[in-house]
Design an enzyme around this catalytic site. Structure first.
Site, PDB file in Angstrom:
ATOM      1  N   TRP A  11       0.809  -1.227   0.000  1.00 36.70           N
ATOM      2  CA  TRP A  11       0.000   0.000   0.000  1.00 36.70           C
ATOM      3  C   TRP A  11       0.842   1.277   0.000  1.00 36.70           C
ATOM      4  CZ3 TRP A  11      -4.453  -1.325   4.000  1.00 36.70           C
ATOM      5  CH2 TRP A  11      -5.350  -2.194   3.376  1.00 36.70           C
ATOM      6  N   HIS A  95      12.950  -2.227  -0.478  1.00 35.10           N
ATOM      7  CA  HIS A  95      12.147  -1.793  -1.635  1.00 35.10           C
ATOM      8  C   HIS A  95      12.908  -0.692  -2.372  1.00 35.10           C
ATOM      9  CE1 HIS A  95       8.974   0.061  -3.991  1.00 35.10           C
ATOM     10  NE2 HIS A  95       8.331  -1.083  -3.879  1.00 35.10           N
ATOM     11  N   GLU A  97      12.053   2.035  -3.547  1.00 38.95           N
ATOM     12  CA  GLU A  97      11.781   3.413  -3.084  1.00 38.95           C
ATOM     13  C   GLU A  97      12.578   3.720  -1.824  1.00 38.95           C
ATOM     14  OE1 GLU A  97       7.506   3.073  -3.132  1.00 38.95           O
ATOM     15  OE2 GLU A  97       7.578   2.998  -5.316  1.00 38.95           O
ATOM     16  N   GLU A 167      11.837  -6.753  -8.636  1.00 35.40           N
ATOM     17  CA  GLU A 167      11.080  -5.609  -9.137  1.00 35.40           C
ATOM     18  C   GLU A 167      12.001  -4.720  -9.954  1.00 35.40           C
ATOM     19  OE1 GLU A 167       7.490  -4.635  -6.473  1.00 35.40           O
ATOM     20  OE2 GLU A 167       9.231  -3.796  -5.488  1.00 35.40           O
ATOM     21  N   SER A 213       4.102  -2.831 -11.893  1.00 31.84           N
ATOM     22  CA  SER A 213       2.912  -2.659 -12.742  1.00 31.84           C
ATOM     23  C   SER A 213       2.132  -3.956 -12.978  1.00 31.84           C
ATOM     24  CB  SER A 213       3.289  -1.983 -14.067  1.00 31.84           C
ATOM     25  OG  SER A 213       3.802  -0.686 -13.817  1.00 31.84           O
ATOM     26  N   GLY A 234       1.717  -2.900  -6.206  1.00 33.23           N
ATOM     27  CA  GLY A 234       1.589  -1.564  -5.610  1.00 33.23           C
ATOM     28  C   GLY A 234       0.250  -0.941  -5.955  1.00 33.23           C
ATOM     29  N   GLY A 235       0.238  -0.106  -6.991  1.00 31.49           N
ATOM     30  CA  GLY A 235      -0.946   0.669  -7.377  1.00 31.49           C
ATOM     31  C   GLY A 235      -2.237  -0.138  -7.429  1.00 31.49           C
TER      32      GLY A 235
HETATM   33  P1  PGA Z   1       3.412  -0.941  -8.822  1.00 32.19           P
HETATM   34  O1  PGA Z   1       4.389  -1.014  -7.540  1.00 32.19           O
HETATM   35  O2  PGA Z   1       2.605  -2.206  -8.831  1.00 32.19           O
HETATM   36  O3  PGA Z   1       2.566   0.279  -8.578  1.00 32.19           O
HETATM   37  O4  PGA Z   1       4.277  -0.811 -10.021  1.00 32.19           O
HETATM   38  C1  PGA Z   1       5.022  -2.217  -7.179  1.00 32.19           C
HETATM   39  C2  PGA Z   1       5.867  -1.991  -5.946  1.00 32.19           C
HETATM   40  O5  PGA Z   1       6.402  -0.892  -5.770  1.00 32.19           O
HETATM   41  O6  PGA Z   1       6.028  -2.899  -5.109  1.00 32.19           O
END
Ligand code: PGA
Length: 249
Positions: A11, A95, A97, A167, A213, A234-235
């Site tokens: 999330w 992750h 990020e 990822e 994605s 994610g999204g």
């Molecule tokens: P996303 O993010 O599905 O929005 O591309 C995946 C994630 O960051 O784990």
């Protein structure tokens, strides 16, 4: 090979505790009785509510990060034992990020993996190359270094408790999914590396997730790949209908 398929929602910095309760209540009737293991990585402030709401449903709750020390003067941080006390079963570590915006290094992430294992939490270790690294043809070199550095000093019996999420950074939140062929090639590379490092028995037990994605319309073609055991979403995990469609792929 009996690896249980699993779909993990991430999330990120979305949803309050109240929204988490609502989501879990709405998700439950939408998921088919025989489906993948369902996991949600929620914000720290929603952990307690999510754990309570998920009780008895089979949905597993986890955190998105933690610190590499069990306690100390680290203002604003959360440790593995604090997560364990809150009833979570897993934690996302490394992750992209966190690596990109919070300068997390492989050695920092490695210490987190160790702390998570000690606290009996399942670490979901995230790895993946950036777009420029792929353009240079360095994607496997990058993965190898992330695996070597993040999984130092880990024993084979501990390794089988770790989940790896591949990822590619260029696919996260961009709408560009790796093709199933690219994803499988990278997952196979990871599984081979794990086999050399921990032995094929441990490597065969480890779940490898694809992330970047993932959507209701691409999950099925990813999940049929031999070395893809699940997805980190994610999204599309923020909307209960689209997340349920992914879970019921
Ligand atoms: P996303 O993010 O599905 O929005 O591309 C995946 C994630 O960051 O784990």
């Amino acid at each position: 090979m009996s690896r249980v398929p699993q779909i993990v929602g991430n999330w990120k910095m979305y949803k309050t505790a109240a929204a988490a309760r609502e989501f879990i209540a709405a998700l439950q009737p939408l998921i088919a009785p025989v489906c993948a293991r369902v996991c949600l990585a929620v914000p720290f402030t929603a952990l307690e509510a999510a754990v309570a709401a998920a009780k008895g449903t089979g949905i597993r709750i986890g955190a998105q990060n933690m610190h590499d020390q069990n306690e100390g003067a680290f203002t604003g941080e959360i440790s593995a034992c604090m997560l364990q006390e809150s009833g979570v079963s897993f934690v996302l570590l490394g992750h992209s990020e966190r690596r990109q915006y919070f300068a997390e290094t492989n050695s920092f992430i490695h210490r987190k993996v160790q702390r998570a294992l000690e606290a009996r939490l399942i670490p979901i270790l995230c790895i993946g190359e950036q777009f420029q690294e792929r353009e240079r043809g360095d994607q496997k070199k990058v993965l190898q270094m992330q695996l070597e550095e993040c999984l130092q000093e880990i024993f084979p019996d501990e390794a089988s408790r770790i989940i790896i999420a591949y990822e590619p950074v260029w696919a996260i939140g961009t709408g560009k999914t790796a093709t199933p062929g690219i994803a499988q090639e990278m997952h196979q590379f990871i599984r081979n590396w794990l086999g050399k490092r921990f032995g094929s028995e441990s490597a065969g037990k480890m779940s490898l997730l694809y992330g970047g994605s993932v959507k209701p319309d691409n999950i099925a073609e990813l999940m049929v790949q031999t070395d893809i055991d699940g997805a980190l979403v994610g999204g599309a995990s923020l909307n209960v209908e689209s997340f349920a469609q992914i879970v019921n792929y």
